[in-house]
Design a protein around this motif. Structure first.
Motif, PDB file in Angstrom:
ATOM      1  N   ILE A   1       0.839  -1.197   0.000  1.00  0.00           N
ATOM      2  CA  ILE A   1       0.000   0.000   0.000  1.00  0.00           C
ATOM      3  C   ILE A   1       0.874   1.247   0.000  1.00  0.00           C
ATOM      4  N   GLU A   2       0.540   2.166  -0.888  1.00  0.00           N
ATOM      5  CA  GLU A   2       1.299   3.420  -0.933  1.00  0.00           C
ATOM      6  C   GLU A   2       0.622   4.517  -0.140  1.00  0.00           C
ATOM      7  N   GLU A   3      -0.719   4.557  -0.183  1.00  0.00           N
ATOM      8  CA  GLU A   3      -1.416   5.658   0.479  1.00  0.00           C
ATOM      9  C   GLU A   3      -2.850   5.263   0.806  1.00  0.00           C
ATOM     10  N   VAL A   4      -3.294   5.678   1.973  1.00  0.00           N
ATOM     11  CA  VAL A   4      -4.705   5.555   2.342  1.00  0.00           C
ATOM     12  C   VAL A   4      -5.207   6.958   2.655  1.00  0.00           C
ATOM     13  N   GLU A   5      -6.219   7.395   1.921  1.00  0.00           N
ATOM     14  CA  GLU A   5      -6.792   8.722   2.143  1.00  0.00           C
ATOM     15  C   GLU A   5      -8.221   8.562   2.647  1.00  0.00           C
ATOM     16  N   ILE A   6      -8.447   9.067   3.842  1.00  0.00           N
ATOM     17  CA  ILE A   6      -9.784   9.006   4.432  1.00  0.00           C
ATOM     18  C   ILE A   6     -10.323  10.432   4.503  1.00  0.00           C
ATOM     19  N   TRP A   7     -11.454  10.630   3.873  1.00  0.00           N
ATOM     20  CA  TRP A   7     -12.040  11.975   3.766  1.00  0.00           C
ATOM     21  C   TRP A   7     -13.516  11.855   4.110  1.00  0.00           C
ATOM     22  N   TRP A   8     -13.952  12.602   5.139  1.00  0.00           N
ATOM     23  CA  TRP A   8     -15.330  12.431   5.586  1.00  0.00           C
ATOM     24  C   TRP A   8     -16.120  13.726   5.489  1.00  0.00           C
ATOM     25  N   GLY A   9     -17.403  13.573   5.297  1.00  0.00           N
ATOM     26  CA  GLY A   9     -18.331  14.700   5.344  1.00  0.00           C
ATOM     27  C   GLY A   9     -19.426  14.410   6.344  1.00  0.00           C
ATOM     28  N   VAL A  10     -19.716  15.401   7.192  1.00  0.00           N
ATOM     29  CA  VAL A  10     -20.804  15.244   8.156  1.00  0.00           C
ATOM     30  C   VAL A  10     -21.668  16.499   8.139  1.00  0.00           C
ATOM     31  N   GLY A  11     -22.962  16.301   7.956  1.00  0.00           N
ATOM     32  CA  GLY A  11     -23.943  17.383   8.094  1.00  0.00           C
ATOM     33  C   GLY A  11     -24.750  17.112   9.349  1.00  0.00           C
ATOM     34  N   LEU A  12     -24.768  18.072  10.251  1.00  0.00           N
ATOM     35  CA  LEU A  12     -25.215  17.751  11.606  1.00  0.00           C
ATOM     36  C   LEU A  12     -26.223  18.755  12.148  1.00  0.00           C
ATOM     37  N   LYS A  13     -27.006  19.368  11.275  1.00  0.00           N
ATOM     38  CA  LYS A  13     -27.907  20.409  11.787  1.00  0.00           C
ATOM     39  C   LYS A  13     -28.857  19.849  12.843  1.00  0.00           C
TER      40      LYS A  13
END
Lengths: 352, 352
Positions: free
Chosen positions: B193-205
């Motif tokens: 494995i060269e890279e693990v990219e974790i990208w999250w979005g949360v909408g929490l109104k």
């Protein structure tokens, strides 16, 4: 606890690549490999490079001039013996007429046996399993089968597997296997699954020779064929089928074990699973992107679709062998914990 | 073998939703729930609806007119007691000053304890674990922590966990947890494995009230804050931070445990993992799509990126609770097999 010794039944494309990939993990040691005519055994670990060269068939070396005799016993000796001899050409192997018995004889040194024998009769793998049961084998058996109905045959053997101490992991290749595992993972956002769509792309130009068995098995999924008629096709007739489709075969509503394996794992009903894909034997580029889409309802009432996609550059072989060895290791863990019977890949995944 | 009784420490957003989601699986039975002031116990299974109503805080019923006295003991009685009382308002609960001791006292009826207590001191969860060790608890402890350094503190306790018979599963929520599991799965195409990219979005109104602890913990990841300064912020100061960013907080290079958990599972080096994301507290719509990208090299020499994406409609809560309960069940399986110590979610996944 995590060290695993394994055997490979069959040294076609899948068996060979599994041996190759296993070299990248210290904890995985291949100790037995066999085909119809030979068996190689080394309790300390097989010399995979030598064995692969022996079973490759298309050895990359200069042709010998007529009359020349090679006596160095190395790669050239392999070549002299010829591709049809398979494993028996390896320096590590002995010829045999009873390969399965020979593997069973080594079973105290073996934690798991990968059954890498695609495209035989439906009951072929179940009957191979019976042989291990008769020998009171304790350990993992794992296959990369695709057909739903084979699972039923294995299920019928659950009691005898439990009695013997066998943990049978079925369908542990790319699909089912990798992709049902992905579906099980993607399902975790949801309390109820509505649909699982598995769609694969395979480009197999340079791997065509090594994967004739897989291609034949795929042809059996075309509307006008079944596994029996596909098995009876000559190589020439298979070429004709492929040419008729310009080298690109498209499949819909395949009888793939993904459906029953996801139902077994309590992810969804089998009827909510669809499997299809495109096979291109004229190009190494995938004709479509392998994608798993899981649609479900969240606990808070939303309906959505989680998606898993494999990069187009990842070959079918890469997507079979890594997962197969991963499930093999998980199976050994189950077996050591005393969990026997039949398991699908999705059952080896965390799931609530 | 698959039936699991579990306890929940903490009935904030995560604890409550876990109880709610567990109702969708017969094999999961919540038998104990506690917060700082109360403990509810029912060996046959808690009445989750009643308990959730008691701990909700914002009960959907008509306000009582002044001076009215309700005597029916139902939802109205809960309301009379008021939100600050928490679990103790439940008919199933008793007030207590020693909730953890009370849970430990029930531990022979409990297979797993979910520690749903975010945003305390770094060593808070390790110290809670110490209490279970002192009581010779045998079973699973599982948390949904996010910070890398807590894992080290848990690791230091490996020996005492093994002595006691504790299987500690750390970081088993959405991220780490769900997303490191996805990374472990996606990694299976690759030998390196060269890279693990974790990208999250949360909408929490609409979930903002229920998840103040999580928002506070996220603020600690902003450049000008750390966990100590974030903890000391008043609610008003947190509002100011949020307003200053127009309600949308963007995070890069977060100190999230994903990195150490993937390294533990032998997927990749911690330094090859990046975690970031966007939190929008003014909208329920996700400001960006939660995505895991795993880039690696296949055994046949290709470099590619496999991708896992969560549908934008799946809430943070949905993506915490399903996985947490899934890992909890996997942890119980390990515990019953005699595997003790500290495990990350990715270690519970099949992997070669």
């Amino acid at each position: 606890m995590d060290d695993v010794n394994f055997a490979v039944l069959g040294t076609g494309g899948i068996g060979r690549r599994t041996l190759e990939v296993s070299q990248h993990k210290e904890s995985l040691t291949p100790v037995v490999a066999c085909d119809r005519h030979g068996v190689a055994v080394d309790h300390e670990g097989l010399d995979v490079d030598e064995l692969l060269t022996a079973t490759e068939g298309n050895i990359a070396s200069e042709p010998q001039s007529e009359g020349e005799t090679r006596t160095d016993g190395g790669a050239a000796a392999v070549k002299q013996t010829g591709r049809d001899e398979g494993v028996a050409t390896s320096r590590q192997a002995e010829p045999t007429e009873t390969p399965i018995d020979d593997v069973i004889a080594e079973s105290e040194h073996v934690d798991a046996v990968l059954i890498a024998l695609p495209n035989f009769e439906h009951d072929f793998i179940p009957r191979v399993a019976d042989r291990f049961v008769e020998a009171d084998y304790e350990g993992v058996l794992i296959d990369v089968l695709k057909r739903s109905r084979v699972i039923d045959m294995l299920n019928e053997r659950t009691d005898s597997f439990e009695e013997s101490g066998i943990t049978f992991i079925c369908g542990a290749g790319a699909t089912p296997g990798f992709l049902t595992g992905a579906a099980a993972l993607a399902a975790q956002s949801f309390i109820e699954i509505e649909e699982v769509e598995i769609w694969w792309g395979v480009g197999l130009k340079s791997g065509y020779e090594d994967n004739r068995g897989t291609v034949r098995e795929d042809i059996a999924h075309l509307p006008d064929y079944d596994i029996k008629t596909a098995r009876e096709l000559s190589d020439e007739e298979i070429e004709e089928v492929i040419q008729k489709h310009d080298g690109v075969l498209e499949f819909h509503d395949m009888e793939h074990a993904d459906d029953v394996l996801l139902e077994r794992a309590d992810i969804c009903d089998a009827e909510d699973v669809t499997v299809g894909g495109i096979l291109d034997v004229c190009s190494d580029e995938k004709p479509t992107t392998t994608t798993v889409r899981v649609t479900g309802r969240t606990f808070d009432g939303e309906t959505g679709t989680n998606t898993f996609q494999l990069d187009d550059v990842t070959s079918m072989e890469a997507n079979v062998n890594g997962p197969a060895l991963g499930y093999l290791k998980s199976g050994v863990r189950r077996n050591r914990a005393g969990e026997y019977g039949v398991f699908g890949p999705a059952e080896l995944m965390p799931g609530f």
